[in-house]
Write a protein that holds these residues in place. Structure first.
Motif, mmCIF file in Angstrom:
data_model
loop_
_atom_site.group_PDB
_atom_site.id
_atom_site.type_symbol
_atom_site.label_atom_id
_atom_site.label_comp_id
_atom_site.label_asym_id
_atom_site.label_seq_id
_atom_site.Cartn_x
_atom_site.Cartn_y
_atom_site.Cartn_z
ATOM 1 N N ILE A 424 44.677 35.873 29.716
ATOM 2 C CA ILE A 424 43.773 34.747 29.947
ATOM 3 C C ILE A 424 42.490 35.279 30.573
ATOM 4 N N LEU A 425 41.358 34.800 30.086
ATOM 5 C CA LEU A 425 40.079 35.019 30.755
ATOM 6 C C LEU A 425 39.655 33.664 31.306
ATOM 7 N N ARG A 426 39.621 33.564 32.625
ATOM 8 C CA ARG A 426 39.303 32.292 33.279
ATOM 9 C C ARG A 426 37.938 32.392 33.953
ATOM 10 N N PRO A 427 36.938 31.673 33.437
ATOM 11 C CA PRO A 427 35.608 31.727 34.054
ATOM 12 C C PRO A 427 35.646 31.226 35.499
ATOM 13 N N GLN A 428 34.845 31.854 36.349
ATOM 14 C CA GLN A 428 34.763 31.474 37.755
ATOM 15 C C GLN A 428 33.298 31.275 38.126
ATOM 16 N N ARG A 429 32.952 30.031 38.401
ATOM 17 C CA ARG A 429 31.578 29.732 38.812
ATOM 18 C C ARG A 429 31.485 29.848 40.334
ATOM 19 N N LYS A 430 30.614 30.710 40.801
ATOM 20 C CA LYS A 430 30.475 30.948 42.224
ATOM 21 C C LYS A 430 29.541 29.908 42.840
ATOM 22 N N ALA A 431 29.535 29.867 44.157
ATOM 23 C CA ALA A 431 28.699 28.899 44.858
ATOM 24 C C ALA A 431 27.225 29.086 44.512
ATOM 25 N N SER A 432 26.837 30.310 44.178
ATOM 26 C CA SER A 432 25.450 30.603 43.825
ATOM 27 C C SER A 432 25.073 30.085 42.449
ATOM 28 N N GLY A 433 26.065 29.665 41.657
ATOM 29 C CA GLY A 433 25.826 29.248 40.285
ATOM 30 C C GLY A 433 26.095 30.346 39.276
ATOM 31 N N GLU A 434 26.199 31.592 39.742
ATOM 32 C CA GLU A 434 26.495 32.716 38.852
ATOM 33 C C GLU A 434 27.960 32.690 38.434
ATOM 34 N N TYR A 435 28.242 33.195 37.238
ATOM 35 C CA TYR A 435 29.622 33.229 36.735
ATOM 36 C C TYR A 435 30.202 34.642 36.805
ATOM 37 N N GLY A 436 31.473 34.706 37.150
ATOM 38 C CA GLY A 436 32.304 35.873 36.955
ATOM 39 C C GLY A 436 33.535 35.395 36.215
ATOM 40 N N PHE A 437 34.598 36.178 36.244
ATOM 41 C CA PHE A 437 35.825 35.708 35.618
ATOM 42 C C PHE A 437 37.031 36.435 36.182
ATOM 43 N N GLN A 438 38.196 35.814 35.992
ATOM 44 C CA GLN A 438 39.482 36.439 36.282
ATOM 45 C C GLN A 438 40.141 36.804 34.951
ATOM 46 N N TRP A 439 40.772 37.972 34.921
ATOM 47 C CA TRP A 439 41.559 38.384 33.756
ATOM 48 C C TRP A 439 43.017 38.426 34.205
ATOM 49 N N MET A 440 43.862 37.638 33.550
ATOM 50 C CA MET A 440 45.273 37.535 33.926
ATOM 51 C C MET A 440 46.129 38.079 32.793
ATOM 52 N N GLN A 441 46.957 39.090 33.120
ATOM 53 C CA GLN A 441 47.795 39.722 32.111
ATOM 54 C C GLN A 441 48.987 40.387 32.792
ATOM 55 N N MET A 442 50.196 40.185 32.231
ATOM 56 C CA MET A 442 51.417 40.823 32.718
ATOM 57 C C MET A 442 51.631 40.598 34.217
ATOM 58 N N GLY A 443 51.307 39.388 34.692
ATOM 59 C CA GLY A 443 51.515 39.067 36.083
ATOM 60 C C GLY A 443 50.420 39.548 37.016
ATOM 61 N N GLY A 444 49.477 40.338 36.501
ATOM 62 C CA GLY A 444 48.371 40.816 37.319
ATOM 63 C C GLY A 444 47.147 39.933 37.162
ATOM 64 N N VAL A 445 46.356 39.847 38.227
ATOM 65 C CA VAL A 445 45.102 39.098 38.204
ATOM 66 C C VAL A 445 43.991 40.053 38.613
ATOM 67 N N PHE A 446 42.997 40.212 37.730
ATOM 68 C CA PHE A 446 41.935 41.175 37.959
ATOM 69 C C PHE A 446 40.606 40.422 38.028
ATOM 70 N N ALA A 447 39.846 40.687 39.076
ATOM 71 C CA ALA A 447 38.574 40.008 39.282
ATOM 72 C C ALA A 447 37.446 40.845 38.700
ATOM 73 N N ALA A 448 36.582 40.205 37.921
ATOM 74 C CA ALA A 448 35.452 40.893 37.302
ATOM 75 C C ALA A 448 34.171 40.581 38.063
ATOM 76 N N THR A 449 33.410 41.620 38.379
ATOM 77 C CA THR A 449 32.143 41.491 39.094
ATOM 78 C C THR A 449 31.010 41.887 38.171
#
Length: 548
Positions: A424-449
């Motif tokens: 899963i790629l889950r978009p994450q909108r930050k308080a600043s309005g900028e977007y990042g995302f989380q990548w979820m696979q095999m029980g792991g959650v990875f934050a993209a900067t």
């Protein structure tokens, strides 16, 4: 991990319906409302036990798949198996052969090295409440030889015990909740070792046979039982998960819907058998933070306490609840894993109590153009090298450096997902309005900067202990729902009422993240420069609280 409290929604209560046929029809309608047309393509076997009435239904997201499951189909129940392992331990306690206050080391072969923390040993009560301090998985499982499609298959008893000797406890046993399949495998081994028979035989003799769970098994399927084919949420068939027999109490039980109905009836006290005292003992509260019995999560619902556990493997999900006060139980068995997309909690909790929201199917959708524009760019996502997101013809494409590009579909829950792997790629909108995302696979959650134009991710602020202490405090977000923030070990930690603690990482001025949970916290300062309040951002929602 959850932060946002569950909203309240009206729904139809099954208990008001009379007769088995009407109850079956009502249950079918509820399951269809949640499942029909879901992009996972899942099939589910569902039962509600309401005193002496049992309603059942077998439903699929696509009706053409109805032949996939029936009353003879055995599903992997995953971590729901842990509650059965706890019953076997409770049975040993009832027999006077064990105590929750015994050290774990006393139940292992002589010479087995077991870690301690400043001399404090792991007790059995720590193992059944996930407070042992042991990591999530044994070190000897996390090797290049591990098959990601069947991750436990190669782990032997010898590997497990050797991993115990190699483990280090970072906190004292009993101090902190950390879900540990490692500890649960050790417990599975322990109850079999103490009983003097293999784990599957022990289950059959002391639990399955008394309750009439005639088709339940671990590795030896009874005649006439048809193991289900598991699936990932992108509709792809998956491998079964296999466990060494004596380690299978972590998640290796397979069962039909009727097997699990009998298990819940036993836990509700609707049938009296030789295992009843152990079932009752396993339900008694053992820890308060979070509230747990022996491997049961204790969930407050409308002034009652409901015992709940979910399970998931590579191709299956399960949900079981026991509400002794209402004499009501719920079983959901799915031939598709829902781990990466929110588990079975939505349907399961609605069936526990109709005041809780049912949710709706995830259906394929077209991503908004402004979201595609906001996500396009280059990202750093440890431990992976650089990740690129691009859009073409209304479709988002991802590429890890050095690997082929892949297209991603989009669903109306707001997630992107590749069709080639379960992720899963889950978009994450930050308080600043900028977007990042989380990548979820095999029980792991990875934050993209996002990588800046200068080629670097935004550097994290370096805060000393005094600066961190300036954020500590209690922040009420809603009535009876407080976020406690504490400074410890060079970083902030947060804990919401009734939930486990999680670390926070500084990402900007007065801004911290718990990327694995999609949480961003922005602290606000008062007129004199002191921290006065916070805003908690999660899933497009914001909760605010003043510092106490």
């Amino acid at each position: 991990m959850h932060i946002l409290p569950t909203a309240i929604a009206a729904a139809i209560a099954l208990s008001s319906l009379a007769g088995h046929a009407r109850a079956d029809d009502a249950l079918q309608a509820i399951v269809d409302q949640r499942l029909a047309g879901d992009r996972t393509g899942a099939c589910m076997a569902v039962a509600v036990i309401d005193r002496d009435v049992v309603s059942r239904t077998y439903r699929c997201a696509d009706p053409k798949d109805a032949a996939r499951i029936d009353a003879d189909t055995a599903f992997e129940i995953g971590s729901v198996s842990k509650t059965m392992t706890a019953v076997l331990l409770a049975d040993l306690i009832e027999r006077g052969e064990a105590s929750l206050d015994d050290p774990l080391a006393d139940y292992l072969p002589e010479g087995t090295a077991v870690p301690t923390h400043d001399g404090a040993p792991i007790l059995l009560r720590h193992v059944v409440t996930h407070t042992s301090g042991l990591p999530a998985l044994p070190a000897r499982m996390q090797t290049p030889a591990t098959d990601v499609a069947n991750p436990y298959a190669r782990l032997t008893e010898e590997d497990l015990l050797a991993s115990l000797g190699e483990a280090t406890l970072n906190v004292a046993p009993g101090e902190r909740f950390e879900y540990s399949n490692f500890a649960s495998m050790v417990l599975s081994y322990v109850v079999a070792h103490r009983a003097g028979v293999d784990f599957e035989t022990l289950l059959k003799q002391r639990l399955f046979a008394p309750l009439g769970m005639d088709k339940a098994f671990v590795n030896s399927a009874p005649e006439g039982v048809r193991p289900a084919q598991g699936h990932s949420p992108n509709t792809q068939a998956t491998s079964a998960w296999n466990f060494a027999t004596n380690l299978a109490g972590v998640g290796g039980v397979r069962a039909t819907l009727d097997d699990m109905v009998r298990y819940v009836q036993g836990n509700l006290g609707l049938v009296e058998t030789a295992i009843t005292p152990a079932l009752v003992r396993a339900q008694q509260p053992v820890s308060e933070q979070p509230p747990m019995a022996m491997n049961w999560m204790l969930m407050p619902v409308a002034g009652r306490t409901v015992h709940v556990h979910e399970g998931g493997t590579g191709g299956f999900s399960a949900f079981v609840s026991v509400d002794r006060e209402r004499q009501r139980g719920v079983v959901i068995l799915s031939d598709t894993t829902w781990n990466s997309i929110g588990s079975l909690g939505s349907l399961g909790l609605h069936l526990v109590d109709a005041s809780l929201p049912l949710g709706k199917p995830r259906k394929l959708a077209s991503p908004p153009q402004d979201l595609l524009d906001a996500l396009e760019g280059e990202y750093r996502m440890p431990p992976f090298p650089q990740v690129s997101l691009r859009q073409r013809d209304g479709v988002l494409h991802g590429q890890v450096a050095g690997q082929p590009e892949f297209a991603m579909a989009y669903d109306d829950a707001g997630d992107f997902f590749p069709t080639v792997v379960d992720a899963i790629l889950r978009p994450q909108r930050k308080a600043s309005g900028e977007y990042g995302f989380q990548w979820m696979q095999m029980g792991g959650v990875f934050a993209a900067t996002r990588i800046t134009q200068e080629g670097n991710a935004t550097p994290a602020p370096q805060l000393d202990d005094a600066a961190l202490a300036g954020y500590a405090g209690d922040y009420p977000l809603m009535p009876n729902f407080v976020l406690s923030v504490r400074a410890r070990d060079g970083r902030l930690h947060a804990q919401a009422t009734g939930q486990g603690e999680f670390p926070l990482d500084a990402t900007g001025k007065d801004t911290f993240e718990a990327a694995a949970f999609g949480i961003e916290i922005v602290f606000k300062r008062g007129d004199h420069g002191e921290v006065a309040s916070l805003d908690l951002h999660q899933g497009g929602h914001v909760l605010s609280g003043k510092r106490e």
